[in-house]
Enzyme design. Sequence first.
Site, PDB file in Angstrom:
ATOM      1  N   SER A 159       0.804  -1.223   0.000  1.00 20.38           N
ATOM      2  CA  SER A 159       0.000   0.000   0.000  1.00 20.38           C
ATOM      3  C   SER A 159       0.837   1.273   0.000  1.00 20.38           C
ATOM      4  CB  SER A 159      -0.944   0.006   1.202  1.00 20.38           C
ATOM      5  OG  SER A 159      -0.225  -0.146   2.417  1.00 20.38           O
ATOM      6  N   ASP A 165       4.398  -8.002   6.491  1.00 21.52           N
ATOM      7  CA  ASP A 165       4.893  -9.230   7.107  1.00 21.52           C
ATOM      8  C   ASP A 165       5.185  -9.001   8.593  1.00 21.52           C
ATOM      9  OD1 ASP A 165       5.510  -9.204   4.183  1.00 21.52           O
ATOM     10  OD2 ASP A 165       6.183 -11.247   4.590  1.00 21.52           O
ATOM     11  N   HIS A 202       0.123   5.141   7.010  1.00 25.09           N
ATOM     12  CA  HIS A 202       0.626   5.293   5.650  1.00 25.09           C
ATOM     13  C   HIS A 202       1.305   6.643   5.459  1.00 25.09           C
ATOM     14  CE1 HIS A 202      -2.355   2.034   5.059  1.00 25.09           C
ATOM     15  NE2 HIS A 202      -1.490   1.621   4.147  1.00 25.09           N
TER      16      HIS A 202
END
Length: 624
Positions: free
Chosen positions: A257, A371, A512
């Site tokens: 993303s 991850d 983000h």
Amino acid sequence: MCTDLRSLHTNTILHTLAKTYIYTKPINRQTCTSLECGREPERLEKTHGDGENVKLRTDSTRSWDGTRVSGAVRQQLYRCATVLPGNTVTNEPLLWLFRQKAVRELVYSGIYDQREDYTVVLQPFLRNLRLPLNAEGKADLSYFSGSDLHFSVRSFPLLASGLWNNMLEPAGQKNEVLELSPTLPPLHCPEQERPYLYTYHNSNYGVRQRGKAGWSDQKVFGSELTCADRDASKTVPVSVHKLRPADVKVIAALGDSITAGNGAGSKPNDVFDVLSQYRGLSWSIGGDGNITTVTTLSNILRVFNPSLVGYSTGIGRQDTQHAFLNQAVAGSVTGELMPQVRELLKRMKNNLLINFQEDWKIITLFVGGNDLCDYCKNPAEFSPDNFIKNIQEVLDTLHNEVPRAFVNLVTVLHILPLRELFADTRVKCSLFILNMLCKCVVNPEDNSVQLDELETLNREYQRRTHTLINSGRYDSREDFTVVIQPFMEDIEMPRDKNGVPDISYFAPDCFHFNVKTHAQAARSLWNNMLEPLGGKTMNQSIDQLIYLSCPSQEHPYLRTYRNSNYTYPNNSGQATSEAPRTTETTVAPSHKPSTTQVPMETTSPIVRTTGFYEQVSRNTANCG
């Protein structure tokens, strides 16, 4: 390299909109081109009668490529361009034609959006003009007719393409540069998700946003690139170790993303908009605007090669046309990368703008954050062994199947500083949202075993990445390499002047990147690419000024192990020194163009308009 007329804006041609009132003085080309190195012209024709030289306004003292242009030079350039006789115009309304800000404010006021069947949309592609150089190193004025600044027929296909593309770009993300060049830009197509011509309404660009936005405000995310040497190699290089920035014709990206641009352009507090993927602002491949308004790796490379293709624009998922070679998928972990790779290869091989065999490509891979965020849910799946196995599978595939490629492998960032956004009570970030996005980083208690495990895992991901690349596995071919770009390995939390974590660098979810951080990441990546192996920045501070580096005469190439005189250390890690099997690839069909854009003309000064219509027909066919 000096060139003239680079700072000409739309002001210089607005006289075509009101030619009843405005008279254009014939230009002495020698006079105007004498300004190319910042000198005052030796002579200027005087205005006649009681005429007055118009002092055309500009939003910036910088030219299209970020170089500073003095007010004196700018004023003289404008004197070469237009003259407004004082006895002809006495009313104030005409003067706003020359003031970009006033025009913008008029349209942005919303007075033309009060009916359902009518609107006015500002299409800014003419705001900046970029002229190529002719054989003598002067600005090529053949794009203008006669001795004035009316466009010649040679410019008409470029004008049409620029206008069309602007009409299909959302408000607030429109291109502001018309590049007068022998090749046409790729034409946009309507998408299934957004089939309409863009208006302020269907761009979700209300009067309030228009008032806060505009060209001058966007420049905070732009950059200045002062590199004198921007030339490509005299012949197309056959070695990746002699690859200049201007030699790169294709740009691509894989990842999650962050590369998809989630939330990059979201307004503060608009958490739901983080679902929007602002691919045009993405640090490693976005192509919205230009280097003066939006800093991305693509926009930096476009200064060196305006014909670069592959960059993403606008907003949308990876399967939209505007995503192009930005095939990053939001939410991806390393085990989910191979579908991205396959779609990227398919798009590169099948696109008529790309000569898959001959064009040099930059591919940037950045992944691993998800991850780490999901590690505690399934430690076996997200083990260091599986992490590096997944990365190796991607790189092996690229090495096997992609000719002429420079792969940026950006190591996974140090993720633990993210915890400061909820630990500091002075910061207004939602722990609930952070817990949904990255539970395994947020949940562990300070000084806990779980937190120590996460730090160890984070560093092991980084160490295994270095071990794999240092094995030399991807340096068995002359036209391919993978270079680690480590600027985020030891990244720290940005802070304001009071030492508080600065959430202005984050999207509304406090996770983000927003457009400011995308710009900083792009600058850092570019600088890493020019730093030699063994001397790369690993702890870039994103809350400090980052100036763009330039290739030097001594080191004009993107840095690889060989042109860095770097010797891979002996490594006993899991990575093997055995190179992956290289498969033969099919030679590109002869009908594909050898350049990345469809030629508009032959050596004749007459425009070959058939090239324009061929390009339109191809792009129309691609629109489905």
